[in-house]
Design a protein around this motif. Structure first.
Motif, mmCIF file in Angstrom:
data_model
loop_
_atom_site.group_PDB
_atom_site.id
_atom_site.type_symbol
_atom_site.label_atom_id
_atom_site.label_comp_id
_atom_site.label_asym_id
_atom_site.label_seq_id
_atom_site.Cartn_x
_atom_site.Cartn_y
_atom_site.Cartn_z
ATOM 1 N N ILE A 82 -15.513 14.913 -3.213
ATOM 2 C CA ILE A 82 -14.411 14.179 -3.263
ATOM 3 C C ILE A 82 -14.284 13.249 -3.127
ATOM 4 O O ILE A 82 -14.479 13.159 -2.017
ATOM 5 C CB ILE A 82 -13.088 14.964 -2.737
ATOM 6 C CG1 ILE A 82 -13.477 17.349 -2.478
ATOM 7 C CG2 ILE A 82 -11.860 14.352 -3.334
ATOM 8 C CD1 ILE A 82 -12.696 17.758 -4.302
ATOM 9 N N ALA A 83 -14.044 12.394 -4.025
ATOM 10 C CA ALA A 83 -14.085 10.525 -3.610
ATOM 11 C C ALA A 83 -12.487 10.047 -3.740
ATOM 12 O O ALA A 83 -12.168 11.033 -4.678
ATOM 13 C CB ALA A 83 -14.735 9.991 -4.723
ATOM 14 N N VAL A 84 -12.376 9.512 -2.741
ATOM 15 C CA VAL A 84 -11.110 8.839 -2.571
ATOM 16 C C VAL A 84 -10.835 7.244 -2.180
ATOM 17 O O VAL A 84 -11.923 7.008 -1.158
ATOM 18 C CB VAL A 84 -10.018 10.009 -1.882
ATOM 19 C CG1 VAL A 84 -10.328 9.582 0.413
ATOM 20 C CG2 VAL A 84 -8.517 8.898 -2.118
ATOM 21 N N THR A 85 -10.445 6.591 -2.465
ATOM 22 C CA THR A 85 -10.165 5.242 -1.757
ATOM 23 C C THR A 85 -9.617 5.896 -0.644
ATOM 24 O O THR A 85 -8.373 5.509 -0.577
ATOM 25 C CB THR A 85 -9.362 4.279 -3.519
ATOM 26 O OG1 THR A 85 -9.548 4.580 -4.871
ATOM 27 C CG2 THR A 85 -9.056 2.915 -2.653
ATOM 28 N N TYR A 86 -9.760 4.450 0.535
ATOM 29 C CA TYR A 86 -9.443 4.362 1.748
ATOM 30 C C TYR A 86 -8.875 2.723 1.348
ATOM 31 O O TYR A 86 -8.583 2.645 2.467
ATOM 32 C CB TYR A 86 -10.637 4.712 2.683
ATOM 33 C CG TYR A 86 -11.508 4.942 2.546
ATOM 34 C CD1 TYR A 86 -12.816 5.008 2.308
ATOM 35 C CD2 TYR A 86 -11.445 3.835 4.341
ATOM 36 C CE1 TYR A 86 -13.762 3.931 2.319
ATOM 37 C CE2 TYR A 86 -13.083 3.375 4.788
ATOM 38 C CZ TYR A 86 -13.634 3.081 3.706
ATOM 39 O OH TYR A 86 -15.134 2.549 4.521
ATOM 40 N N PRO A 111 -17.758 18.547 0.461
ATOM 41 C CA PRO A 111 -18.277 17.173 1.125
ATOM 42 C C PRO A 111 -17.447 15.925 0.404
ATOM 43 O O PRO A 111 -16.710 15.846 -0.588
ATOM 44 C CB PRO A 111 -19.334 16.568 0.269
ATOM 45 C CG PRO A 111 -19.854 17.766 -0.321
ATOM 46 C CD PRO A 111 -19.148 18.665 -0.406
ATOM 47 N N LEU A 112 -16.595 14.875 1.866
ATOM 48 C CA LEU A 112 -15.744 13.581 1.355
ATOM 49 C C LEU A 112 -16.469 12.219 1.315
ATOM 50 O O LEU A 112 -17.276 11.918 3.108
ATOM 51 C CB LEU A 112 -14.830 13.961 2.289
ATOM 52 C CG LEU A 112 -13.237 13.515 2.511
ATOM 53 C CD1 LEU A 112 -12.755 13.588 1.382
ATOM 54 C CD2 LEU A 112 -12.371 13.366 4.110
ATOM 55 N N ILE A 113 -15.984 12.094 0.428
ATOM 56 C CA ILE A 113 -16.387 10.239 0.521
ATOM 57 C C ILE A 113 -15.097 9.532 -0.164
ATOM 58 O O ILE A 113 -14.648 9.841 -0.868
ATOM 59 C CB ILE A 113 -17.901 10.731 -0.646
ATOM 60 C CG1 ILE A 113 -18.880 11.205 -0.304
ATOM 61 C CG2 ILE A 113 -18.577 8.966 -0.763
ATOM 62 C CD1 ILE A 113 -19.692 11.311 -1.267
ATOM 63 N N GLY A 114 -15.654 8.276 1.229
ATOM 64 C CA GLY A 114 -14.395 7.639 0.867
ATOM 65 C C GLY A 114 -15.157 6.058 0.279
ATOM 66 O O GLY A 114 -15.870 6.301 0.624
ATOM 67 N N VAL A 115 -14.400 5.269 -0.756
ATOM 68 C CA VAL A 115 -15.120 4.231 -1.275
ATOM 69 C C VAL A 115 -13.845 3.447 -0.752
ATOM 70 O O VAL A 115 -12.355 3.684 -1.452
ATOM 71 C CB VAL A 115 -14.854 5.229 -2.868
ATOM 72 C CG1 VAL A 115 -15.342 4.005 -3.408
ATOM 73 C CG2 VAL A 115 -15.809 6.104 -3.181
ATOM 74 N N ASP A 327 -17.952 11.321 4.370
ATOM 75 C CA ASP A 327 -17.037 11.160 5.955
ATOM 76 C C ASP A 327 -16.599 12.251 6.549
ATOM 77 O O ASP A 327 -16.614 13.213 5.631
ATOM 78 C CB ASP A 327 -15.862 10.478 5.180
ATOM 79 C CG ASP A 327 -16.158 8.762 4.756
ATOM 80 O OD1 ASP A 327 -16.486 8.239 5.786
ATOM 81 O OD2 ASP A 327 -16.262 8.358 3.893
ATOM 82 N N GLY A 328 -15.871 12.514 8.036
ATOM 83 C CA GLY A 328 -15.339 13.299 8.106
ATOM 84 C C GLY A 328 -14.028 13.411 7.690
ATOM 85 O O GLY A 328 -13.266 12.332 7.415
ATOM 86 N N TRP A 329 -13.492 13.905 8.735
ATOM 87 C CA TRP A 329 -11.966 14.583 8.091
ATOM 88 C C TRP A 329 -11.174 13.719 8.817
ATOM 89 O O TRP A 329 -9.532 13.882 8.886
ATOM 90 C CB TRP A 329 -10.935 15.658 9.107
ATOM 91 C CG TRP A 329 -12.759 16.829 8.932
ATOM 92 C CD1 TRP A 329 -13.053 18.078 9.335
ATOM 93 C CD2 TRP A 329 -12.411 17.732 7.058
ATOM 94 N NE1 TRP A 329 -13.683 18.870 8.701
ATOM 95 C CE2 TRP A 329 -13.458 18.829 6.978
ATOM 96 C CE3 TRP A 329 -11.744 17.034 5.684
ATOM 97 C CZ2 TRP A 329 -13.957 19.357 5.397
ATOM 98 C CZ3 TRP A 329 -13.154 17.140 4.649
ATOM 99 C CH2 TRP A 329 -13.676 18.511 4.153
ATOM 100 N N ASN A 330 -11.397 12.830 9.930
ATOM 101 C CA ASN A 330 -10.954 11.553 10.001
ATOM 102 C C ASN A 330 -10.578 10.138 9.531
ATOM 103 O O ASN A 330 -9.847 9.386 9.728
ATOM 104 C CB ASN A 330 -11.752 11.240 11.868
ATOM 105 C CG ASN A 330 -12.956 10.810 10.974
ATOM 106 O OD1 ASN A 330 -13.345 10.478 10.483
ATOM 107 N ND2 ASN A 330 -13.848 9.987 12.593
ATOM 108 N N LEU A 331 -11.507 10.260 8.729
ATOM 109 C CA LEU A 331 -11.513 9.147 7.186
ATOM 110 C C LEU A 331 -9.428 8.804 7.004
ATOM 111 O O LEU A 331 -8.891 10.238 6.912
ATOM 112 C CB LEU A 331 -11.538 10.061 5.702
ATOM 113 C CG LEU A 331 -11.693 8.605 4.730
ATOM 114 C CD1 LEU A 331 -12.530 7.597 4.858
ATOM 115 C CD2 LEU A 331 -11.612 9.162 3.375
ATOM 116 N N ASN A 332 -9.653 7.616 7.504
ATOM 117 C CA ASN A 332 -8.459 6.889 6.966
ATOM 118 C C ASN A 332 -8.057 6.037 6.639
ATOM 119 O O ASN A 332 -9.163 5.590 5.880
ATOM 120 C CB ASN A 332 -8.099 6.525 8.537
ATOM 121 C CG ASN A 332 -5.948 6.573 8.795
ATOM 122 O OD1 ASN A 332 -5.115 6.984 8.053
ATOM 123 N ND2 ASN A 332 -5.736 5.690 10.100
ATOM 124 N N ALA A 333 -7.016 5.782 5.382
ATOM 125 C CA ALA A 333 -6.871 4.764 5.228
ATOM 126 C C ALA A 333 -6.529 3.383 6.058
ATOM 127 O O ALA A 333 -6.104 3.126 6.734
ATOM 128 C CB ALA A 333 -4.916 4.612 4.207
#
Ligand code: KG4
Ligand code: ZN
Length: 347
Positions: A82-86, A111-115, A327-333
């Motif tokens: 899963i990718a997301v703009t952070y 897996p989580l990937i912040g972009v 990225d971890g579960w602590n990914l933030n905006a």
């Protein structure tokens, strides 16, 4: 990876006023690209209202994601990451996408990937240009950013020039408002400019001291406002089309001038453009002509991939995925995230 395995990425983008989701296979194959625009509602207020943007994202995000999966002919069971703009963007808007991405990734143990949103814009060039590979120079021109970026490798960016004040798209939006064209200004100025004379008004082409690749558009914006006030005081009726065409040409001249200077100094063989303003036909034609003159290749995304979308986020995430970035579960905006902050060494 042995090169035969497919990587399916579900990407989410909610940094400003588009709620978007896409499914991307192996980085450059767009299986779905759903964009729910909020422009109609923000137009009523003459610009993006952050609180309304957040609320609309919350209302629409589930459906947009479901539609992206459905169009791709997939379910979450087919998705590998899963990718997301952070960042960068509006914090309340970013948070909706980030929370949604974390919830799906956590529930499905994916897996989580912040972009970085700007990285996404640059990566939009890979989608339709299958032969494009780094290194190349990229001019990023959007509503919030104006950057000249030396793309050294996948995920490796060197910002060599930036705006000192307004972004190019912001200047389009402000001038459009001043001549009564409304929001969003870019496409409206472009349309009006087609009927105008670009040499009608001599607006300034700002040069910035210190860094030859930096931009400044606030002086140009003031020059347009002064011109409009002057006409009003003298009782002269302005010709909107001429003002739009002359303003657009001034922006384009500065963008093309700095980009070609960078290409020469860095001896780049390829120049790409990205971001909402990159959909402007006048800018595209001028850069294309300049690239031809310099004997270098010119790359650009289709207009729909220039403005905000999630496909570009999926593409950027794929190269991060290959590089082992998670990225971890602590990914933030991160509303003011800088390009390069997320650069990781290739593994
Ligand atoms: O990349 P984008 O969709 O969002 C940001 O990340 O900012 O860019 C939006 C900006 C707006 O300022 C809009 O006026 C401008 O891109 N824009 C254009 C055109 N289409 C969008 N500017 C000039 N000409 C266009 N055709
Ligand atoms: Zn954008």
């Amino acid at each position: 990876m042995d090169g035969t395995q497919e990587v399916n990425i579900l990407a989410i983008e909610s940094s400003c006023d588009e709620t978007a989701a896409a499914v991307i296979v192996n980085g450059r194959d767009v299986r779905s690209n759903i964009i729910s625009s909020q422009i109609d509602i923000h137009t009523l207020y003459g610009g993006v209202v952050p609180e309304i943007a957040s609320r609309k994202h919350i209302e629409r995000i589930n459906q947009v994601i479901a539609q992206a999966l459905y169009t791709a002919g997939m379910t979450l069971a087919d998705i590998d990451a899963i990718a997301v703009t952070y960042g960068p963007g509006l914090v309340g808007a970013l948070l909706v996408g980030v929370a949604q991405a974390k919830a799906i990734a956590f529930a499905k143990q994916l897996p989580l990937i912040g972009v970085n949103h700007i990285e996404g814009h640059i990566n939009a060039n890979y989608i339709e240009n299958r032969d494009l590979e780094p290194p190349f120079m990229c001019l990023v021109v959007s509503g919030g950013h104006t950057h000249l970026v030396n793309v050294a490798d996948y995920g490796v960016y060197e910002v060599i020039g930036r705006t000192r004040d307004d972004a190019a798209g912001e200047a389009f939006d402000k001038v459009a408002r001043a001549i009564g064209l409304g929001y969003p200004g870019g496409p409206k100025i472009e349309k009006a400019a087609r009927l105008g004379n670009a040499d009608a008004v001599a607006f300034p082409r700002a040069k910035v001291g210190g860094n030859a690749y930096d931009f400044s558009f606030s002086g140009l914006k003031s020059a347009v406002l002064n011109y409009l006030n002057g006409c009003k005081m003298k009782g002269i009726t302005i010709n909107r089309e001429d003002v739009a065409a002359s303003f657009q040409k001034a922006v384009v001249d500065v963008l093309v001038g700095n980009a070609m200077h960078a290409v020469e100094q860095y001896q780049a063989q390829k120049l790409a453009i990205a971001g909402g303003v990159a959909s402007n036909a006048c800018l595209r034609a001028s850069i294309e002509a300049a690239c031809k003159e310099h004997g270098i290749r010119f790359y650009h995304p289709s207009p729909i991939l220039c403005t905000d979308n999630a496909a570009m986020i999926g593409t950027a995430a794929y190269y991060a995925y290959l590089a082992g970035r998670r990225d971890g579960w602590n990914l933030n905006a991160v509303p003011n995230l800088k390009l390069g902050d997320e650069t990781r060494m290739k593994t």
